[in-house]
Each structure stands twice: as structure tokens, then as C-alpha cells.
Design a protein around this motif. Structure first.
Motif, PDB file in Angstrom:
ATOM      1  N   ARG A   1      61.964  75.906  26.813  1.00  0.00           N
ATOM      2  CA  ARG A   1      60.992  76.206  27.717  1.00  0.00           C
ATOM      3  C   ARG A   1      59.630  76.252  27.467  1.00  0.00           C
ATOM      4  O   ARG A   1      58.790  76.141  28.593  1.00  0.00           O
ATOM      5  CB  ARG A   1      61.389  77.846  28.374  1.00  0.00           C
ATOM      6  N   ASN A   2      59.242  76.399  26.212  1.00  0.00           N
ATOM      7  CA  ASN A   2      57.997  76.367  25.821  1.00  0.00           C
ATOM      8  C   ASN A   2      57.732  75.074  24.592  1.00  0.00           C
ATOM      9  O   ASN A   2      57.603  75.718  23.402  1.00  0.00           O
ATOM     10  CB  ASN A   2      57.426  77.591  25.503  1.00  0.00           C
ATOM     11  N   PRO A   3      57.634  74.107  25.014  1.00  0.00           N
ATOM     12  CA  PRO A   3      57.804  73.013  23.807  1.00  0.00           C
ATOM     13  C   PRO A   3      56.289  73.114  23.233  1.00  0.00           C
ATOM     14  O   PRO A   3      55.387  73.523  23.708  1.00  0.00           O
ATOM     15  CB  PRO A   3      57.944  71.740  24.499  1.00  0.00           C
TER      16      PRO A   3
ATOM     17  N   GLN B   1      56.228  67.774  13.017  1.00  0.00           N
ATOM     18  CA  GLN B   1      56.113  66.591  13.783  1.00  0.00           C
ATOM     19  C   GLN B   1      55.949  67.147  15.213  1.00  0.00           C
ATOM     20  O   GLN B   1      55.111  66.317  15.746  1.00  0.00           O
ATOM     21  CB  GLN B   1      57.554  65.757  13.783  1.00  0.00           C
ATOM     22  N   GLU B   2      56.086  68.044  15.571  1.00  0.00           N
ATOM     23  CA  GLU B   2      55.990  68.591  17.208  1.00  0.00           C
ATOM     24  C   GLU B   2      54.595  69.060  17.250  1.00  0.00           C
ATOM     25  O   GLU B   2      53.894  68.844  18.175  1.00  0.00           O
ATOM     26  CB  GLU B   2      57.168  69.391  17.481  1.00  0.00           C
ATOM     27  N   CYS B   3      54.024  69.815  16.161  1.00  0.00           N
ATOM     28  CA  CYS B   3      52.808  70.659  16.113  1.00  0.00           C
ATOM     29  C   CYS B   3      51.936  70.188  14.837  1.00  0.00           C
ATOM     30  O   CYS B   3      51.873  70.983  13.995  1.00  0.00           O
ATOM     31  CB  CYS B   3      53.014  72.111  16.344  1.00  0.00           C
ATOM     32  N   GLU B   4      51.716  69.183  14.784  1.00  0.00           N
ATOM     33  CA  GLU B   4      50.962  68.629  13.528  1.00  0.00           C
ATOM     34  C   GLU B   4      49.752  69.171  13.189  1.00  0.00           C
ATOM     35  O   GLU B   4      49.420  69.097  11.961  1.00  0.00           O
ATOM     36  CB  GLU B   4      50.911  66.983  13.582  1.00  0.00           C
ATOM     37  N   SER B   5      49.265  69.643  14.065  1.00  0.00           N
ATOM     38  CA  SER B   5      47.865  70.268  13.870  1.00  0.00           C
ATOM     39  C   SER B   5      47.838  71.970  13.819  1.00  0.00           C
ATOM     40  O   SER B   5      46.666  72.493  14.209  1.00  0.00           O
ATOM     41  CB  SER B   5      46.649  69.707  14.948  1.00  0.00           C
ATOM     42  N   SER B   6      48.895  72.398  13.513  1.00  0.00           N
ATOM     43  CA  SER B   6      49.145  73.820  13.564  1.00  0.00           C
ATOM     44  C   SER B   6      48.738  74.392  12.156  1.00  0.00           C
ATOM     45  O   SER B   6      49.535  74.106  11.230  1.00  0.00           O
ATOM     46  CB  SER B   6      50.500  74.246  14.096  1.00  0.00           C
ATOM     47  N   GLY B   7      47.702  75.031  12.237  1.00  0.00           N
ATOM     48  CA  GLY B   7      47.325  75.817  10.740  1.00  0.00           C
ATOM     49  C   GLY B   7      48.452  76.730  10.436  1.00  0.00           C
ATOM     50  O   GLY B   7      48.825  76.863   9.321  1.00  0.00           O
ATOM     51  N   ILE B   8      48.978  77.529  11.130  1.00  0.00           N
ATOM     52  CA  ILE B   8      49.980  78.489  10.845  1.00  0.00           C
ATOM     53  C   ILE B   8      51.143  78.011  10.204  1.00  0.00           C
ATOM     54  O   ILE B   8      51.837  78.448   9.425  1.00  0.00           O
ATOM     55  CB  ILE B   8      50.325  79.585  11.937  1.00  0.00           C
ATOM     56  N   LEU B   9      51.744  76.882  10.958  1.00  0.00           N
ATOM     57  CA  LEU B   9      52.691  76.020  10.238  1.00  0.00           C
ATOM     58  C   LEU B   9      52.508  75.631   9.168  1.00  0.00           C
ATOM     59  O   LEU B   9      53.354  75.506   8.092  1.00  0.00           O
ATOM     60  CB  LEU B   9      53.199  74.872  11.295  1.00  0.00           C
ATOM     61  N   TRP B  10      51.469  74.681   8.711  1.00  0.00           N
ATOM     62  CA  TRP B  10      50.975  74.207   7.360  1.00  0.00           C
ATOM     63  C   TRP B  10      50.774  75.202   6.408  1.00  0.00           C
ATOM     64  O   TRP B  10      51.299  75.002   5.196  1.00  0.00           O
ATOM     65  CB  TRP B  10      49.531  73.397   7.461  1.00  0.00           C
TER      66      TRP B  10
END
Length: 950
Positions: A781-783, A814-823
């Protein structure tokens, strides 16, 4: 033989196409698959069996061309850039200038259209390339993780890797034993005799240097002949197929050492043991032969010839003599340079440059006489007098030179300044009195004299200076500073105003930047009133009405960066006088006073602000908070009451009043305020704060009742469901909490926190699969929401499935390539040896993200790079001051590696910025049991949970 058909049957069976010609291309029987055959007699000798007969049923033949038209041949040899092929339409027309101009115009138009579409085309191409690389990555990208794992391979494992054999080459797999050919007797005899080679020293060699050199030559000749014999024998031995042995190589080395000993012995004296050649003198001679100039000698000769020609052609040209002398100086012929420059002085006695060059080239004892000659030739040259004083060592001699110089050149400001610098204050005052008479147009001398005089005399000096120099603003500003230092503050503004009027009357151009720079200089000199008077008078110079606010705000910020606090305060004062109703200006001035002023000035400014802009509720809140922090709670209540009068039913003011009462322990008054707010200004936030107060005071039933009513009124407020679920979890009613969360995500499907709370509730009840399913629903629901992917990764980590966590992280990036918290999380998912490479990738994607900077700082901390880690913590704070987790990790780092002063620095900065975000920070700040904790207390509690990275 034809068959006759009766007429009745013909009329009945006759079709409509009978008797009509066949269509073009029709071949009988082809449609039903019939095939026939032809013979040579049917088609003749010039046709083939595959040819279509030339009948009416075949395709129409092509029309023959005229005889004078040639068949077009599309041959590259017949192609022309402009006319095309030889048979083209315009091949016979000439290509003139008009055609060329037309082609240029068309090409220009094409280039312009192509340039306009260039950005779109490049962007589309880049997107296509990125999409293609994602679908089909390069081989080096697919195996990058395997390459990183090679760092774990030990040396023994490397050595155990078998060599790759070649099945087609049997010689490599079955190496034969090495073959040796025996040496011949002649080769062995030659090597033996070569080892016994020697030379005797003739006694006559000791007679002199020439005998020594001759002996060296003879010995070297014998050595070369011996080596030649050995070389010839060696070549013959190789040609015969013999190989050298270790013994032969040893003997060759011994022979070489013997030859070197012979060479050294011939140079030395065998009787006395002393060398015949003087090493010191020899080295000295070599040193004298080394030129100081590294250029080409031919260039030097050419330059000499050219300069000689110039000197002979025009001996009255000083630059030619100077250039000639410097050329000789560069190549190391200093005496020649001195002779040349003195010859030039004889020819050019009125040139300053040539005399100064002569003084420079000569030693001090000679330069004095040269300077004396120069002074006699040029008695009014300031540069020569300054040089004459410079070569003197004794101060008395310097003063004498300057006094003689001033007798010759009394109007030189440089000489007066140089002479005054050597004098005592009293003598300097006397000299300045004479200097201003001789150089009445020098502002520096007037101002220097005013500084040395008393107050009354200084005023007279400045008045005289204004009479002689009416166009210089510095004299007026010095007068203003003088009055301020004597306590005459009321005269400062008048002097600045009179200065502007006088300068304008004398047609002096007003440069705003110069005046503002003078204001900064005045403040640095301790004259703040003068600086503020300058700002007030010149701030509006050459500034348009519509640009005033932006320009003045930039000026204030510029002064603040320079440390000119008084100038910046004066700018805000001008802005507040002319734009008293601007809320943004009052806020900027208030923040400035809070940072650089004291509490009294800050409160006074806020009082003026609330009077000038009573509908700006933020100003009222800042004023009430300042009084509350100062301990005057009753006055803060009065300020909030006045704020209600001007901003009726303002939610922010209601919240501030409730917080004031609850923080001071007046819970009943806070409840009454919230009850009135729910009636007069109802909102989801008011209801939430009411329930939170009851929850914090332990009245869970009252809190739940308020939340139930609020959910009925505001079903789309996610925080209401969060609070209700957390209260139920606190009471241990997990099924009811699940129902609340489930209802919340149905009403508020875009609230990520609700989905995460529901997933964690399922996980706490050992329902990992259900928790994973809830997160999957949330992502559908929230991609492209990074916090949902992060929770999914951490869920797998807590479940112990690291492979699933890595797979989730790969999909998330791959889906959120510019997310700092994921990196930042991906860095710590890697093994220790792979974290550095992952951090580099993260910085490339998110260079200015506080999460990535914090992860990098912690990585450097784990590597014990203390200095670099501290720099990265500092960088993370500068990027985002509202990130509380950065302060927690930084304080833990300083507790491990820093001093108490550095720890206090982190705590003070945290109190200054009052952060509100961060996963670890909100864990404690949002906890209802810590609702009255300060920022420092929350920082200490969160820091205790931080683990040292390894």
C-alpha cells in the motif's frame, strides 16, 4: 479435336468470367498445386524453364529507356557529397555560393533543434542505460561481492590452488631433465689462465704524476686486452655449446677485483701510503668548473651579444645595463656584473633603477660610496634616500639620513612616515607637526598627529585637517571616534550626519560598501556608537524599496559572520524601525539577541515585538517561555493570557499554557485548560494532549475514555490509535491492542508508524510470520517507503535469518536507492572487511545524509581512528542539528576517547539545539514516563544504551 456442346447446356453452364482475359500474373493450375513441365522445343534456346511466358497473363514489361539516358549506377565512385549519385536529379546543376549558404542555414537550424532536444535525449538515454544495467548488470558487478571475499583467503589456501595444466602441451606436463654439454679443454685452460692474470708495477711509475697517468693508461690497455681475450674465448665457448659453471663466475669476479686494485694502486704511492693527487684541491677545481646556471651555453652567448649590441647602440638606455648585469650574475660572473653596472652608472647618472641595482650588487662597505654618488646625482629621489637609510645599521645614522632626505624632499609622505617610525612619541609629535605643514594633503599624517595630541589639540588638528582635505571621510570618522572615547555620545550621530552632508556638498561619491567596512573597523576599535551611527546613516544608500528587506537581512548575516555584533544589532534596529509589522524580522532579531545578547535585552525585544505584531503567536510563546525559564511563572501566565486576547482559540497558545501548568505541577489547572480547549478550539491534537496527560499521570481509564471519544470524532488521526494501542499493551490486553492497530491501519493506511507498531505487536506474541505479512501489506500500500523496508530487514535480523535480511536489504536499496537510513543499516549488515567499501557506496549515493555520516563516524570509531571519527561526528551535527541519535553516539564516543571538556561540549550543544528526532532519541523522549525530563537527561539515558561498535 474440339467437342461441340449443345446450346441449351452452354446457356445453363456458362460462367460470368468465361471469354474474359485472365488477370495479370495468373498461372493456370497453380492454386490447386498443379505443376507442369516444358521442353526446349516449347521455350526455345534463349529461355529457361523458370521464365514466365510473355503472354497477356503475365506481369507488364518495363518501358525501355531512351537511348540517350544511361542506366543509373549506384556506385560509390560516382557519388558526390552535394549532387549524390551520377544519375541523380541535380547532378548536372552547378553548386554555387547560394547553395552553400542555404546548406549552412539548414545545418544551423538542425544544430539548434538538436541542441534544444539534447537534454531530453541525454536524460532518456541515461535512464535507458540505468534500466539496462539493472536488468543486465556487468560481470564485474555480479562478482564484486566474491572479489571482496578473496581478502579472507589465507596464504596457505592460495598456495594450495593447483596450477592449470594444458592438456594439449605434453612438454609442459612431462618436463624433461635439463641437459648440459661438457666444456672443452681449451675453454677450461683459458678460464684457468684468466684467473691467474696480473700486472706488475714499474718502479719508475712513482716518479711523478705523468708517469702515474701513463701507467694507468697502460694498465687500462692491458685490462681491456685481457677482457677482450676473455670475451672472445667466452663467445667461442658459447658457440661450441658449452655453459659456464659457478667456479668460472667466481674467478671472473676475482679477476675484476684484481684489476680494480691495480687501478687504485697506480694512483696511490706504495712507499709513503699517501695519495699523489690532492683530493681537496681536486674537488675544489671541480666545484669551480660547475656553472650555477643550468641553461644552454649557446643561449647565454646569444643573450650577451644582443645586450652588447643594445648597450653600444644606445648607452643611455638603463634597462640594457641592468639586464646585462643580471645575466652575468646569473651565470656566476659577479665581478663582471659589477663592472658592467658601474659603467652603466657612468653613462646614466640620472637613472634610479641603475643606481639601486649597483647598490644591490656590491657589498655593504662599497655600497655606501655608491649611494653617496647616487644622492649627489639624484638629490630628490625618494627611493635612493630610503635605500641609503636602509643600508645603515646604527639608528642614529638612519635618523641623520632621513633628516637630510627631508631637507631635500620635504613633500614626500614616505620619507616622513619612515622618519617618524624611528622617533619616540614626543619627537614623533614634533615631526608630525612639521609633516602636516609640508604634506597637508596626507590624511594619514593628520590622523597620526591627532592620535598623539591631547583631546583639545586633537579636535583642532582634525578641524584643520578637514579644511585642507574636505573630501576624505576618514577625518570625520576619526572625529566621531574621538568624541565617543571622551564620552560625548550625543556628538557621534551629529558628526556622522555632518560628514555625509559635507561630502555630498563636495561632490564625493558615496560608496555603501566602504562605509559599512568603516563601521566594522570602528567596532573593532571599540567605538560601537560610531559603528551604529554609520549603519543608521548609510544602510539605505543605493537600495531599492522592494529590495530593502532581503539586502538588509544579508547585511545583518554578514556582520554576524564577521563577529561585528554591534553592527548587526544596528541593522536589525533600522529594519525594525522601518518594517515594524514584519513578523519574520522580529523573529530574526529575537534569535540574534538570544544568541548574542543577554536575557534583559532579549525580553525587552520580545516585549516590543508583541506590541508591534500582536497577532504573531510565536512571539508571545517565545516571550512566555523566556519568562518561564527565568523562573517568573506568574508573569508567563499573564503573557499567555494577553496572547489569548489577541489570538483567540489559538491551538499553539492553548498547548503552551497546558505545558506551563503541567511542567510546574499544576495538573488540575492543566486539566481545566484542556477541557476549555476541547470546547472552544477542538482538534485532534487537543484531544491527544488531554489523553496523554491522563496517561502520564497514571489515569489510564480516563485516558482511554478520552481516546475513544476522540477516535469517534477524528477517525483519520493516526496518533490516537497509537496511544490507545500502547495503553492497551501496557495493560497486557494484546488482543484489544491488535484490534485497535488493525482498525487504525484501515482508517490510516499511510501511517507507517501504525504498521510498524502492529508488526512489532505480532512479533512480541511470537507471530513472526504474521508480522512479516503485515509489513508486506504495508509495503504494497505504500511503495518506496524506506522505514518499512528497514523494519522488514530488522525483523529478519531479530529472527536470526541473516540471509533473508540481506535479501530484503538488496531489494530495499533497489527500490529506495537514495535512502540514507537504509544505507546506514546496510553498512553494519556487511562483514567487518566489507564495511569500508559499503560506506563508500553509501556516501556516493547519500553524501549529505546524517544517517550515513553517523554510520561512517561509527565505522571509523570501530577502527580506532579517533581524530577522523570526531570530524565525522562534527560533520553529521552540522548537516542535521535535530538528529538526537548523533548526540548520543558522539557523547558515548567522547566518554571512551575524549576529555571531560569535550563531553561537556557535546552536552551543551545538545541543550542548545534541543533535538527531537532519531530512533534512539524518540525511544526515550516519547516514553510517557520521561515526559518531564530535560534534553540533557534524555541524552544521558540514551547514551547508556549506545554500544561501542566493533
Amino acid at each position: 479435336m474440339a467437342t461441340t456442346i449443345p446450346g441449351s447446356l452452354v446457356n445453363k453452364a456458362k460462367k460470368h468470367f468465361m471469354g474474359m482475359p485472365a488477370p495479370q500474373g495468373y498461372v493456370p493450375g497453380v492454386g490447386r498445386g498443379a505443376t507442369g513441365f516444358t521442353t526446349r522445343s516449347d521455350i526455345g534456346p534463349a529461355k529457361e524453364a523458370s521464365d514466365v511466358p510473355e503472354t497477356g497473363s503475365g506481369p507488364p514489361a518495363k518501358k525501355a529507356r531512351d537511348d540517350d539516358e544511361k542506366e543509373e549506377e549506384l556506385n560509390e565512385n560516382d557519388y558526390d557529397e552535394f549532387a549524390g549519385y551520377s544519375g541523380s536529379l541535380f547532378s548536372k546543376d552547378p553548386y554555387d555560393e547560394e547553395d552553400e549558404e542555404a546548406d549552412k542555414i539548414y545545418n544551423t537550424v538542425d544544430d539548434r533543434i538538436d541542441e534544444r532536444r539534447k537534454d531530453h535525449r541525454e536524460k532518456k538515454y541515461k535512464e535507458a542505460i540505468e534500466k539496462y544495467r539493472k536488468e543486465r548488470p556487468k560481470i564485474q558487478q555480479e562478482f564484486s561481492d566474491l572479489k571482496r571475499q578473496l581478502s579472507n583467503v589465507s596464504e596457505d589456501e592460495w598456495a594450495a590452488i593447483p596450477e592449470v595444466g594444458d592438456a594439449r602441451n605434453k612438454a609442459k606436463r612431462n618436463a624433461r631433465t635439463e641437459k648440459f654439454t661438457p666444456m672443452t679443454d681449451s675453454m677450461l685452460a683459458m678460464a684457468t689462465s684468466y684467473g691467474d692474470t696480473g700486472s706488475s708495477i714499474d718502479g719508475r711509475v712513482q716518479s711523478g704524476m705523468m708517469s702515474t697517468i701513463g701507467g694507468m693508461q697502460s694498465t687500462m690497455g692491458g685490462m681491456m686486452s685481457t677482457l677482450g681475450t676473455v670475451g672472445a674465448g667466452w663467445q667461442s665457448g658459447i658457440k661450441s655449446g658449452a655453459a659456464s659453471s659457478d667456479l668460472d663466475l667466481i674467478k671472473i669476479g676475482q679477476a675484476r677485483n684484481k684489476i680494480m686494485d691495480i687501478k687504485l694502486n697506480q694512483v696511490s704511492d706504495s712507499v709513503t701510503g699517501q695519495t699523489v693527487v690532492d683530493p681537496k684541491g681536486y674537488l675544489t677545481d671541480l666545484q669551480s668548473m660547475i656553472p650555477t646556471y643550468g641553461g644552454d651555453i649557446s643561449d647565454i652567448k646569444k643573450a650577451r651579444m644582443l645586450l652588447k649590441s643594445v648597450r653600444e647602440t644606445n648607452p643611455k638606455h638603463p634597462p640594457a645595463w641592468v639586464a646585462s648585469a643580471r645575466l652575468e650574475e646569473v651565470v656566476g660572473k659577479l665581478q663582471v656584473a659589477r663592472n658592467l653596472i658601474m659603467e652603466g652608472c657612468d653613462h646614466n647618472k640620472k637613472s634610479e633603477d641603475i643606481w639601486l641595482e649597483a647598490v644591490r650588487l656590491h657589498p655593504p662597505e662599497t655600497s655606501k660610496s655608491i649611494v653617496a654618488a647616487a644622492v649627489r646625482s639624484l638629490p630628490h629621489s625618494v627611493r635612493i634616500w630610503l635605500k641609503a637609510a636602509d643600508i645603515e645599521i646604527d639608528m642614529k645614522d638612519k635618523r641623520k639620513v632621513f633628516r637630510k632626505a627631508l631637507e631635500q624632499v620635504p613633500t614626500s609622505v614616505r620619507l616622513w612616515k619612515a622618519a617618524i617610525e624611528l622617533e619616540s612619541p614626543e619627537d614623533a609629535r614634533v615631526l608630525l607637526t612639521r609633516a602636516v605643514e609640508c604634506c597637508s594633503s596626507s590624511t594619514e599624517l593628520w590622523l597620526a598627529l591627532a592620535r598623539l595630541e591631547s583631546y583639545e589639540n586633537a579636535r583642532k588638528v582634525l578641524n584643520r585637517a578637514r579644511e585642507h582635505i574636505p573630501t576624505d571621510r576618514h577625518i570625520w570618522l576619526s572625529a566621531a571616534r574621538l568624541e565617543e572615547t571622551r564620552g560625548q555620545s550625543e556628538m557621534v550621530d551629529k558628526i556622522v550626519e555632518r560628514a555625509l552632508t559635507s561630502l555630498a556638498a563636495n561632490m564625493v561619491e558615496m560608496n555603501r560598501d566602504h562605509w559599512l567596512k568603516d563601521a566594522v573597523d570602528a567596532e573593532e576599535a571599540g567605538c560601537k556608537l560610531t559603528a551604529q551611527a554609520i549603519i543608521s546613516s548609510v544602510l539605505g544608500f543605493n537600495v531599492e524599496e522592494e529590495d530593502k528587506k532581503a539586502t538588509w537581512m544579508e547585511d545583518a548575516e554578514s556582520f554576524e559572520r564577521q563577529g561585528a555584533v554591534a553592527c548587526a544589532r544596528a541593522v536589525y534596529g533600522v529594519m525594525l524601525r522601518e518594517m515594524a509589522t514584519k513578523k519574520s524580522i522580529w523573529l530574526a532579531a529575537a534569535h540574534f539577541e538570544k544568541q548574542h545578547g543577554n536575557t534583559e535585552d532579549y525580553n525587552a525585544l520580545l516585549e516590543r515585538a508583541t506590541t508591534a505584531a500582536p497577532h504573531a503567536e510565536t512571539l508571545w510563546l517565545m516571550r512566555a517561555k523566556s519568562l518561564w525559564l527565568g523562573g517568573d511563572v506568574e508573569q508567563a501566565r499573564k503573557i499567555l493570557a494577553k496572547a489569548f486576547e489577541h489570538n483567540a482559540n489559538s491551538e499553539e497558545i492553548w498547548m503552551a499554557a497546558v505545558k506551563l501548568e503541567s511542567e510546574n505541577g499544576q495538573y488540575n489547572r492543566a486539566r481545566r485548560l484542556l477541557e476549555r480547549a476541547r470546547k472552544n478550539a477542538p482538534s485532534a491534537r487537543i484531544w491527544m494532549k488531554s489523553a496523554r496527560l491522563e496517561w502520564a499521570l497514571g489515569e489510564l481509564e480516563d485516558g482511554k475514555k478520552l481516546l475513544e471519544e476522540a477516535i469517534q470524532l477524528y477517525a483519520d488521526a493516526p496518533k490516537l490509535y497509537m496511544m490507545m494501542g500502547q495503553i492497551l499493551e501496557q495493560e497486557g490486553k494484546y488482543d484489544e491492542a491488535r484490534k485497535v492497530y488493525t482498525g487504525g491501519v484501515k482508517k490510516c493506511p499511510h501511517s507507517m508508524t501504525l504498521w510498524i507498531l502492529l508488526s512489532r505487536l505480532e512479533e512480541s506474541q511470537k507471530q513472526t510470520i504474521k508480522a512479516r505479512s503485515d509489513l508486506e501489506k504495508a509495503r504494497l500500500r505504500n511503495p518506496k517507503v524506506d522505514v518499512l523496508w528497514l523494519e522488514a530487514v530488522r525483523l529478519e535480523k531479530r529472527a536470526g535469518t541473516k540471509e533473508m535480511a540481506a535479501e530484503r536489504m538488496a531489494r530495499a536499496l533497489q527500490e529506495c536507492e537514495s535512502s540514507g537510513i537504509l544505507w546506514s543499516e546496510a553498512i553494519w549488515l556487511e562483514d567487518r572487511h566489507g564495511r569500508r567499501a559499503k560506506s563508500i557506496d553509501a556516501l556516493k549515493k547519500c553524501e549529505h545524509d546524517s544517517h550515513v555520516l553517523l554510520a561512517t563516524a561509527r565505522l571509523l570509531w570501530s577502527e580506532r581512528k579517533v581524530k577522523k571519527a570526531r570530524e565525522w561526528f562534527e560533520r553529521a551535527i552540522k548537516v542535521d542539528t535535530d538528529m538526537g541519535d548523533t548526540f548520543c553516539h558522539w557523547l558515548k564516543f567522547e566518554q571512551c576517547h575524549g576529555t571531560p571538556e569535550e563531553q561537556d561540549k557535546v552536552v551543551s550543544r545538545c541543550n542548545k539545539y534541543e533535538p527531537r528526532h532519531g530512533e534512539l532519541w524518540t525511544k526515550y523522549s516519547k516514553n510517557v514516563s520521561n515526559w518531564r525530563k530535560t534534553s540533557e537527561e534524555i541524552l544521558r539515558m540514551a547514551t547508556d544504551e549506545v554500544q561501542i561498535p566493533t
